[in-house]
Design a protein around this motif. Sequence first.
Motif, short mmCIF file in Angstrom:
data_model
loop_
_atom_site.label_atom_id
_atom_site.label_comp_id
_atom_site.label_asym_id
_atom_site.label_seq_id
_atom_site.Cartn_x
_atom_site.Cartn_y
_atom_site.Cartn_z
N THR A 353 0.88 -1.16 0.10
CA THR A 353 -0.12 0.03 -0.15
C THR A 353 0.72 1.33 -0.03
OG1 THR A 353 -0.10 -0.22 2.33
CG2 THR A 353 -2.00 -0.95 1.17
N LEU A 354 2.07 1.08 0.49
CA LEU A 354 3.07 2.03 0.36
C LEU A 354 3.74 2.67 -1.07
CD1 LEU A 354 4.92 1.62 3.66
CD2 LEU A 354 3.07 3.43 3.19
N LYS A 355 3.34 1.78 -2.03
CA LYS A 355 3.88 1.73 -3.46
C LYS A 355 3.11 2.56 -4.28
CE LYS A 355 4.73 -1.29 -7.33
NZ LYS A 355 5.00 -2.53 -7.86
N GLN A 356 3.63 3.61 -4.81
CA GLN A 356 3.18 4.10 -6.00
C GLN A 356 4.24 4.45 -7.21
OE1 GLN A 356 2.07 8.01 -3.96
NE2 GLN A 356 0.04 7.28 -3.75
N GLY A 357 3.64 4.68 -8.30
CA GLY A 357 4.35 5.00 -9.72
C GLY A 357 3.98 5.85 -10.51
N LEU A 358 4.86 5.70 -11.27
CA LEU A 358 4.45 6.43 -12.64
C LEU A 358 4.88 5.44 -13.98
CD1 LEU A 358 3.17 8.92 -14.24
CD2 LEU A 358 5.60 9.78 -14.37
N MET A 379 7.60 4.73 -6.09
CA MET A 379 7.76 5.76 -5.04
C MET A 379 7.41 4.81 -3.73
SD MET A 379 6.56 7.74 -7.62
CE MET A 379 4.71 8.43 -7.27
N ASP A 380 8.32 4.86 -2.79
CA ASP A 380 7.92 4.22 -1.37
C ASP A 380 7.49 5.61 -0.53
OD1 ASP A 380 8.01 3.63 1.35
OD2 ASP A 380 9.59 2.09 0.91
N ARG A 381 6.10 5.61 -0.27
CA ARG A 381 5.41 6.70 0.41
C ARG A 381 5.96 6.82 1.94
NH1 ARG A 381 0.62 6.59 1.21
NH2 ARG A 381 0.25 8.68 1.18
N GLN A 382 6.43 5.64 2.42
CA GLN A 382 6.99 5.82 3.72
C GLN A 382 8.27 6.29 3.85
OE1 GLN A 382 6.56 2.30 6.23
NE2 GLN A 382 7.65 3.18 7.99
N GLU A 383 9.16 6.03 3.11
CA GLU A 383 10.67 6.46 3.02
C GLU A 383 10.46 7.92 2.15
OE1 GLU A 383 13.63 2.68 3.22
OE2 GLU A 383 13.27 3.95 1.39
N ASN A 384 9.46 8.08 1.63
CA ASN A 384 9.24 9.29 0.88
C ASN A 384 10.57 9.39 -0.01
OD1 ASN A 384 8.21 11.83 -0.16
ND2 ASN A 384 9.64 12.88 1.59
N ILE A 385 10.93 8.29 -0.85
CA ILE A 385 11.95 8.25 -1.80
C ILE A 385 11.42 7.64 -3.19
CG2 ILE A 385 14.04 7.42 -2.45
CD1 ILE A 385 14.96 7.61 0.54
N ALA A 386 11.86 8.04 -4.55
CA ALA A 386 11.22 7.63 -5.71
C ALA A 386 12.68 7.13 -6.22
CB ALA A 386 10.79 8.77 -6.34
N HIS A 387 12.51 5.77 -6.75
CA HIS A 387 13.63 5.35 -7.75
C HIS A 387 13.15 5.52 -8.90
CE1 HIS A 387 16.09 2.45 -4.90
NE2 HIS A 387 15.14 2.63 -4.10
N LEU A 388 14.14 6.19 -9.59
CA LEU A 388 13.88 6.60 -11.08
C LEU A 388 14.74 5.88 -11.92
CD1 LEU A 388 15.02 10.18 -10.19
CD2 LEU A 388 12.64 9.53 -10.82
N SER A 389 13.96 5.04 -12.89
CA SER A 389 14.64 4.23 -13.85
C SER A 389 15.64 5.07 -14.97
CB SER A 389 13.38 3.77 -15.00
OG SER A 389 12.44 3.01 -14.31
N GLY A 390 16.47 4.45 -15.36
CA GLY A 390 17.63 4.99 -16.26
C GLY A 390 17.04 5.36 -17.45
N GLY A 425 5.99 14.86 -8.52
CA GLY A 425 6.19 15.78 -7.16
C GLY A 425 7.29 15.35 -6.39
N TYR A 426 8.21 14.44 -6.74
CA TYR A 426 9.30 13.95 -6.02
C TYR A 426 10.55 14.80 -6.84
CZ TYR A 426 6.88 10.27 -3.56
OH TYR A 426 6.26 9.57 -2.59
N THR A 427 10.47 15.83 -6.72
CA THR A 427 11.31 16.90 -7.45
C THR A 427 12.69 17.19 -6.78
OG1 THR A 427 10.33 18.71 -6.22
CG2 THR A 427 9.39 18.20 -8.56
N GLU A 492 4.81 9.42 8.06
CA GLU A 492 6.11 10.14 8.24
C GLU A 492 7.06 8.88 8.40
OE1 GLU A 492 8.03 13.96 10.48
OE2 GLU A 492 6.07 13.39 11.01
N ALA A 493 8.26 9.28 7.81
CA ALA A 493 9.44 8.27 7.97
C ALA A 493 9.96 8.67 9.11
CB ALA A 493 10.29 8.28 6.58
#
Length: 560
Positions: A353-358, A379-390, A425-427, A492-493
Motif C-alpha cells: 500500500t506504500l507503493k506508488q509509481g508512474l 515511490m515508497d511513500r513511507q520513506e518518501n523516496i522515488a527510484h528513477l529508471s535509467g 512531485g518527487y522533485t 512520516e518516515a
Amino acid sequence: MYQTVGYDALNSLAECIGKPLYTQMIKGTAANQKLEYAKTNNDETEDLYQLLSHVLENHPDVEAVSVGAILSNYQRTRVEDVCNRLGLTSLAYLWQRDQIELMSEMCTSGLEAVLIKVAAIGLNESNLGMTLQQAYPVLLNLNSRFGVHVCGEGGEFETLVLDAPFFRFGRLIIEEEKIIRHTNDEVWYLKLRVRVEKKDPPLPESQDWSKFINQPSLLREQFEDIRRSVDGVVESGHSKVQKTDTITWKTNAFHIGSKVYVSNLYSTKSTIVEQITEIFDQLKVYLRQYHVTFANVQSVDLFINDMADFAEINSIYKGYFTEPLPPARCCVESNLPASTKAILSVKIIPQITLKQGLHVQSRSYWAPSNIGPYSQTIMDRQENIAHLSGQIPLIPKDMQLCNQPASLSACLALQHLDNVKQVTGYTEDLLSVAFMTDKSWLDVVVEVHRQYIDNSNFLIVLVTDLPKGAPVEWSGLSYKDVEEEEDEEYEEATKSPLERVSVRFTNSLENFHFSKRSHYTIYSNDVIDVPATISYQYSPVSAVHRGDEVEFKYGVVEER
C-alpha cells in the motif's frame, strides 16, 4: 471516463470528416477505479477493448490510437492497457503540455469548437455556446483566481467541434439548443440538434498538416540554457573495456528498516535462457521467504554481459512483472565474467500500500514511453523516496536515439529524468548516477549535472554499452518536500531522505566502515570483499568518477 453530452452529434461528425465511424453501447461501469488499470470484468474499459477489436477486424492496418489526455493518468492508463492487449501504439501528444500554451494553439489552429457543458466555479449557463476563442480569456482569469484548468482537465467544461481543418466534407450547424441545469448541481449543459452544412467542393485530401501542428522544442528552456553553456567538441575514441573472468560478489538478502534487499543474483548455467530462469527462480525463493510477490518489487538493477542478449533476456524478464506499475529499472552492459550472462539486484517494499509509481506507455513530446516491464519511477511513500529508471537520450515523439552532440544528448536524457520528477512531485534530487560508454564525455556530463543541481550525491560510471547503443544514461533517487504535504494517508518516515542516502569514494574497502543497519551499492571493477553480515549490491562498472572527475576504485552508495 467518457463524455456523454453532445454524443448524438457523432454521426454528423463522421459525415464531415469522411471516415468510418464505429460505435457501441457502453455496458460496463467504472468497476475498477484504481489509477492503474488491469483487466476487470464489467468495466467500461472492456467495452473500449471490444470496440477497438471490432475496428481491427475490419481495418487490420490500424496501428495506433490517439488519446487526448493532458493530465489524466486515469484515462491514459486505460487506453494504454487496451492498446497493449491489442498490439496498438497509444499516442498521447498532448500529455503534460502546458495548458495555457496548448489552448492558445487550439484557438489559432483553425479549430472551431464551442462549450456545451460547464461545471466549475466561475462558469455558468452564460458561457454555454462560447467558442474556444471567446472562452479563452474567461478561462485565463478563472485559472489565475481559482486554479481552473484552462483546457478543462478537471472536468470544468466539455466541447463540441463544429469545424476543423480535417473536416473535408462539411461543418456542423447548430439548429436548436436548450440549456439544461443538472439537478442540485452547479452544472449546465446544452441539448443540441445539429445538421451538416456540406463543403462544395470538398477540401483536398492531401494537405500540409505541419501548419496545423505545433511540436514543442526538444529541450525546455532550462535544459536548452544548460546545453548552450556546455556546447563544444567531444573527442571520439570509445572502445570496449576488457571483461573480467572473476566472480567477486556473493548473493545476499536482508530486511533493513522498511525495505527488503535481494542482491547479486546470478547463475552458472550454460545458456541465457537457463541463467535468467534460474535467477528468477532464486528470486522467487526470497520473495516467498519475505512473504511478498513480484508486485512488491520497487526497483531492479540488471547488469548484463552483452547488450545483444537484451531482447532475449527481456522476453523472459517481462513474464514475471505482469501487474500494473512494474518496478523501476536500470539495465546496462558491463564487465561481467564471460560465462556470466547477467547479475540482478532488487529492492522490495513489503507493505504494498506504500507503493506508488508512474508508468507512461504512450508516445508523447514529454519523455520516452516505457513499452515494457518497467515504470519511469516507483515511490515508497513511507520513506518518501522515488527510484528513477535509467533515462537515455531518446526523442520522445518517435523514440529515435539522439547521440550527438554530447551536450544535447546529455541534457535530453537528464531532462527526461527531471520530467518524471516534476510529474510525480518527487522533485528534490537525492542521488544522481550517470552511466557513460565513452570517457571523453566526462567533462560534458559533469558540467551538465553541475548546472542542473550542485549535489554531492553524484557519481559517474563507465560501462561497456547501454540500451540502443546510447552514449549516456541518467538514473538516481529523488524525494518529495513534505512540509506542505496534505495527504492524510502519508506516513512520516523516521528519518528524512537526506539522512538516508550518502555517497562515498575510496580506493580500498579494507578499512571501510560498514553498518549492519545500512544497505550498500558498490560500483567498481575491482575485487569486492564485504563481510557476510552486510547487505550490499555489486554494480560492476569499468571506472568510477566523483563529481570533480577524480577517479576511484569504488563508489559506495549507502542507504540507511
